[in-house]
Design a protein around this motif. Structure first.
Motif, PDB file in Angstrom:
ATOM      1  N   PRO A 262    -111.546 -49.699 -37.626  1.00 31.26           N
ATOM      2  CA  PRO A 262    -112.294 -48.544 -37.112  1.00 31.26           C
ATOM      3  C   PRO A 262    -112.956 -48.801 -35.774  1.00 31.26           C
ATOM      4  CG  PRO A 262    -113.553 -49.632 -38.820  1.00 31.26           C
ATOM      5  CD  PRO A 262    -112.198 -50.300 -38.791  1.00 31.26           C
ATOM      6  N   ASN A 263    -113.157 -50.086 -35.436  1.00 35.65           N
ATOM      7  CA  ASN A 263    -113.894 -50.443 -34.225  1.00 35.65           C
ATOM      8  C   ASN A 263    -115.200 -49.647 -34.160  1.00 35.65           C
ATOM      9  OD1 ASN A 263    -112.184 -52.541 -33.082  1.00 35.65           O
ATOM     10  ND2 ASN A 263    -110.637 -50.934 -32.965  1.00 35.65           N
ATOM     11  N   SER A 264    -115.584 -49.145 -33.023  1.00 30.67           N
ATOM     12  CA  SER A 264    -116.934 -48.573 -32.904  1.00 30.67           C
ATOM     13  C   SER A 264    -117.113 -47.218 -33.584  1.00 30.67           C
ATOM     14  CB  SER A 264    -117.343 -48.476 -31.436  1.00 30.67           C
ATOM     15  OG  SER A 264    -117.676 -49.762 -30.943  1.00 30.67           O
TER      16      SER A 264
ATOM     17  N   CYS B  53    -112.457 -50.624 -47.620  1.00 28.97           N
ATOM     18  CA  CYS B  53    -113.815 -51.051 -48.022  1.00 28.97           C
ATOM     19  C   CYS B  53    -114.031 -52.558 -47.915  1.00 28.97           C
ATOM     20  CB  CYS B  53    -114.130 -50.604 -49.444  1.00 28.97           C
ATOM     21  SG  CYS B  53    -113.893 -48.858 -49.774  1.00 28.97           S
ATOM     22  N   ASP B  54    -113.269 -53.235 -47.082  1.00 28.60           N
ATOM     23  CA  ASP B  54    -113.258 -54.694 -47.055  1.00 28.60           C
ATOM     24  C   ASP B  54    -114.201 -55.239 -45.982  1.00 28.60           C
ATOM     25  OD1 ASP B  54    -112.711 -57.393 -47.046  1.00 28.60           O
ATOM     26  OD2 ASP B  54    -110.551 -57.187 -46.798  1.00 28.60           O
ATOM     27  N   VAL B  55    -115.338 -55.757 -46.418  1.00 27.31           N
ATOM     28  CA  VAL B  55    -116.308 -56.358 -45.489  1.00 27.31           C
ATOM     29  C   VAL B  55    -116.346 -57.875 -45.652  1.00 27.31           C
ATOM     30  CG1 VAL B  55    -117.676 -54.256 -45.429  1.00 27.31           C
ATOM     31  CG2 VAL B  55    -118.265 -56.049 -47.077  1.00 27.31           C
ATOM     32  N   SER B  56    -115.262 -58.437 -46.189  1.00 25.43           N
ATOM     33  CA  SER B  56    -115.243 -59.867 -46.510  1.00 25.43           C
ATOM     34  C   SER B  56    -115.411 -60.752 -45.272  1.00 25.43           C
ATOM     35  CB  SER B  56    -113.945 -60.230 -47.245  1.00 25.43           C
ATOM     36  OG  SER B  56    -112.805 -59.935 -46.457  1.00 25.43           O
ATOM     37  N   GLN B  57    -114.881 -60.300 -44.118  1.00 28.62           N
ATOM     38  CA  GLN B  57    -115.079 -61.055 -42.873  1.00 28.62           C
ATOM     39  C   GLN B  57    -116.342 -60.527 -42.185  1.00 28.62           C
ATOM     40  OE1 GLN B  57    -111.153 -60.463 -41.043  1.00 28.62           O
ATOM     41  NE2 GLN B  57    -110.715 -62.618 -41.428  1.00 28.62           N
ATOM     42  N   TRP B  58    -117.459 -60.720 -42.848  1.00 28.44           N
ATOM     43  CA  TRP B  58    -118.728 -60.123 -42.430  1.00 28.44           C
ATOM     44  C   TRP B  58    -119.069 -60.422 -40.978  1.00 28.44           C
ATOM     45  CZ3 TRP B  58    -121.729 -56.441 -44.204  1.00 28.44           C
ATOM     46  CH2 TRP B  58    -123.057 -56.341 -43.781  1.00 28.44           C
ATOM     47  N   LYS B  59    -118.838 -61.654 -40.558  1.00 27.67           N
ATOM     48  CA  LYS B  59    -119.179 -62.056 -39.195  1.00 27.67           C
ATOM     49  C   LYS B  59    -118.062 -61.747 -38.193  1.00 27.67           C
ATOM     50  CE  LYS B  59    -123.289 -63.711 -39.951  1.00 27.67           C
ATOM     51  NZ  LYS B  59    -124.495 -63.053 -39.364  1.00 27.67           N
ATOM     52  N   GLY B  60    -116.940 -61.219 -38.680  1.00 27.29           N
ATOM     53  CA  GLY B  60    -115.876 -60.804 -37.790  1.00 27.29           C
ATOM     54  C   GLY B  60    -114.847 -61.881 -37.527  1.00 27.29           C
ATOM     55  N   SER B  61    -113.960 -61.580 -36.593  1.00 23.44           N
ATOM     56  CA  SER B  61    -112.808 -62.437 -36.314  1.00 23.44           C
ATOM     57  C   SER B  61    -113.100 -63.538 -35.300  1.00 23.44           C
ATOM     58  CB  SER B  61    -111.654 -61.584 -35.782  1.00 23.44           C
ATOM     59  OG  SER B  61    -111.998 -61.026 -34.522  1.00 23.44           O
TER      60      SER B  61
ATOM     61  N   TRP C 141    -115.967 -54.794 -38.756  1.00 27.64           N
ATOM     62  CA  TRP C 141    -115.437 -53.501 -38.324  1.00 27.64           C
ATOM     63  C   TRP C 141    -114.705 -53.572 -36.980  1.00 27.64           C
ATOM     64  CZ3 TRP C 141    -120.342 -55.257 -37.844  1.00 27.64           C
ATOM     65  CH2 TRP C 141    -120.963 -55.156 -36.599  1.00 27.64           C
ATOM     66  N   LEU C 142    -114.649 -54.748 -36.373  1.00 25.78           N
ATOM     67  CA  LEU C 142    -114.071 -54.912 -35.036  1.00 25.78           C
ATOM     68  C   LEU C 142    -112.821 -55.787 -35.101  1.00 25.78           C
ATOM     69  CD1 LEU C 142    -117.409 -55.534 -33.115  1.00 25.78           C
ATOM     70  CD2 LEU C 142    -116.000 -53.471 -32.977  1.00 25.78           C
ATOM     71  N   GLY C 143    -111.673 -55.181 -35.333  1.00 25.78           N
ATOM     72  CA  GLY C 143    -110.429 -55.927 -35.393  1.00 25.78           C
ATOM     73  C   GLY C 143    -110.443 -56.996 -36.465  1.00 25.78           C
ATOM     74  N   SER C 144    -111.089 -56.718 -37.584  1.00 23.03           N
ATOM     75  CA  SER C 144    -111.274 -57.720 -38.628  1.00 23.03           C
ATOM     76  C   SER C 144    -110.861 -57.145 -39.981  1.00 23.03           C
ATOM     77  CB  SER C 144    -112.732 -58.198 -38.608  1.00 23.03           C
ATOM     78  OG  SER C 144    -112.927 -59.310 -39.443  1.00 23.03           O
ATOM     79  N   SER C 145    -111.649 -57.395 -41.026  1.00 23.51           N
ATOM     80  CA  SER C 145    -111.204 -57.081 -42.392  1.00 23.51           C
ATOM     81  C   SER C 145    -111.232 -55.593 -42.737  1.00 23.51           C
ATOM     82  CB  SER C 145    -112.045 -57.848 -43.411  1.00 23.51           C
ATOM     83  OG  SER C 145    -113.423 -57.548 -43.282  1.00 23.51           O
TER      84      SER C 145
ATOM     85  N   ASP D  31    -106.780 -54.605 -28.867  1.00 20.92           N
ATOM     86  CA  ASP D  31    -105.312 -54.610 -28.906  1.00 20.92           C
ATOM     87  C   ASP D  31    -104.718 -53.361 -28.263  1.00 20.92           C
ATOM     88  OD1 ASP D  31    -106.252 -52.841 -30.774  1.00 20.92           O
ATOM     89  OD2 ASP D  31    -104.920 -53.494 -32.403  1.00 20.92           O
ATOM     90  N   ASN D  32    -105.442 -52.769 -27.304  1.00 19.29           N
ATOM     91  CA  ASN D  32    -105.009 -51.549 -26.618  1.00 19.29           C
ATOM     92  C   ASN D  32    -104.833 -50.387 -27.594  1.00 19.29           C
ATOM     93  OD1 ASN D  32    -104.687 -50.500 -24.017  1.00 19.29           O
ATOM     94  ND2 ASN D  32    -102.468 -50.505 -24.154  1.00 19.29           N
ATOM     95  N   SER D  33    -105.801 -50.289 -28.493  1.00 17.10           N
ATOM     96  CA  SER D  33    -105.879 -49.146 -29.401  1.00 17.10           C
ATOM     97  C   SER D  33    -107.218 -48.458 -29.180  1.00 17.10           C
ATOM     98  CB  SER D  33    -105.748 -49.598 -30.863  1.00 17.10           C
ATOM     99  OG  SER D  33    -106.848 -50.430 -31.226  1.00 17.10           O
TER     100      SER D  33
END
Length: 271
Positions: A70-72, A149-157, A169-173, A223-225
Motif C-alpha cells: 500500500p505504501n503511503s 493483514c500481514d504486519v510481520s515485518q514490523w520494522k520494514g524491509s 507498509w512500505l514494500g514489505s509484508s 519499484d516505480n509503482s
C-alpha cells in the motif's frame, strides 16, 4: 463470452473483497470501463465503486485483484489507528523532528498530523504506528479486512535510508489489492467499522484535495509503482476509487501521477 467473463471476474472480486476475513458480502454489479485515455500509456489499473448502487467499474480488471504494497496510502488507516489509541488527539498533534537529514526538506521540522499526512512524512507515521503497537494494528487490520493483514515485518524491509523511513507498509509484508482498498475505504466512510465518527471526520479533513469533492492519499513505491486512493463526493453518494500504477519498464512515476489519472477519470466519467 461476456457471461463467462462475468462469472470469472465475480469470483475473483468476491474472493479479493474478503481480505483476511471469511466474511461474505452481497454480490455486487461489475462493469468494465475503458479509462485508457486517462492512463495515456502508463501501465496500471483502476477501480471505481459506487457504494449506493453497489457497482464496481474496473479498468484492467485482473490487476485490480492483485495485492501490492500500500505504501503511503496506508496512512489513511494509520491516521485512524493513531487517533483511536490516543497517540494523536487531533490534526494539530505534533511529533518532534530529530534533526536527521531526510529525502524531503518538508520533513525536516516538527510536524502536526495534517502536515505529516499531506507531506506523506514517513518518520511521523513511524512514531504514530509504533505508539499504537504491533498487536493492536494486527488485530484492527483483520477487523477491516485490510488485504493480507500481514504486519510481520514490523520494522520494514530496510530499503529506506533510515530506520524511521521503513515499515511493514512500505514494500514489505503488508499488501492489498485495489478492489480490497476501495472496500476498506468505503467501509470506513460509510460507518461500517468501529472507528469513531469524530476521528473519521478528522481523517476526511486531512484527505481533502485541491480538486473539489475529491479526497484521497497518494503512495509511491520504490519499484516505480504508485497509488491514489480515496473517494469522490457525488450528488448521489460517494464514489470510492483506487488507482494503482505498475510501470516498472516505463517512465518514472509517482503518487502524483496516479492522482492526476484518478482526477482525470472523475472529470471525464463521473462529474
Amino acid at each position: 463470452m461476456k457471461k463467462i467473463f462475468a462469472a470469472i471476474i465475480s469470483g475473483v472480486m468476491l474472493a479479493a473483497a474478503f481480505g483476511c476475513s471469511s466474511a461474505v458480502n452481497n454480490e455486487p454489479k461489475l462493469n468494465i470501463a475503458d479509462y485508457s485515455s486517462s492512463f495515456k500509456g502508463v501501465k496500471g489499473c483502476a477501480v471505481f465503486y459506487n457504494y449506493n448502487d453497489s457497482t464496481y467499474d474496473f479498468y484492467n480488471e485482473e490487476e485490480c485483484s492483485i495485492r501490492y504494497s500500500p505504501n503511503s496510502t496506508f496512512k489513511i488507516v494509520a491516521t485512524l489507528e493513531g487517533l483511536k489509541y490516543g497517540v494523536a488527539e487531533s490534526e494539530s498533534s505534533v511529533m518532534h523532528y530529530n534533526g536527521q537529514k531526510y529525502p524531503f526538506k518538508s520533513w525536516e521540522k516538527n510536524l502536526n498530523l495534517k502536515e505529516a499526512f499531506q507531506n506523506s512524512c514517513v518518520w511521523y507515521y513511524r512514531q504514530l504506528i509504533d505508539g499504537v503497537g504491533q498487536e493492536n494494528i494486527a488485530a484492527d487490520l483483520k477487523k477491516i479486512n485490510y488485504g493480507n493483514c500481514d504486519v510481520s515485518q514490523w520494522k520494514g524491509s530496510g530499503a529506506g535510508p533510515t530506520e524511521d523511513t521503513n515499515g511493514f507498509w512500505l514494500g514489505s509484508s503488508l499488501e492489498i489489492s485495489p478492489v480490497e482498498m476501495v472496500n476498506v475505504i468505503a467501509d470506513i466512510f460509510e460507518g461500517k467499522t468501529e472507528y469513531d465518527d469524530a476521528h473519521i471526520s478528522i481523517l476526511k479533513n486531512i484527505m481533502e484535495s485541491e480538486v473539489t469533492g475529491v479526497y484521497g492519499k497518494t503512495g509511491t513505491g520504490r519499484d516505480n509503482s504508485a497509488w491514489y486512493s480515496g473517494f469522490y463526493e457525488d450528488n448521489g453518494g460517494n464514489i470510492y476509487f483506487a488507482v494503482h500504477l505498475d510501470n516498472k519498464d516505463g517512465k518514472s512515476i509517482a503518487g502524483a501521477d496516479a492522482k492526476a489519472i484518478a482526477c482525470d477519470i472523475i472529470e471525464g466519467y463521473y462529474r
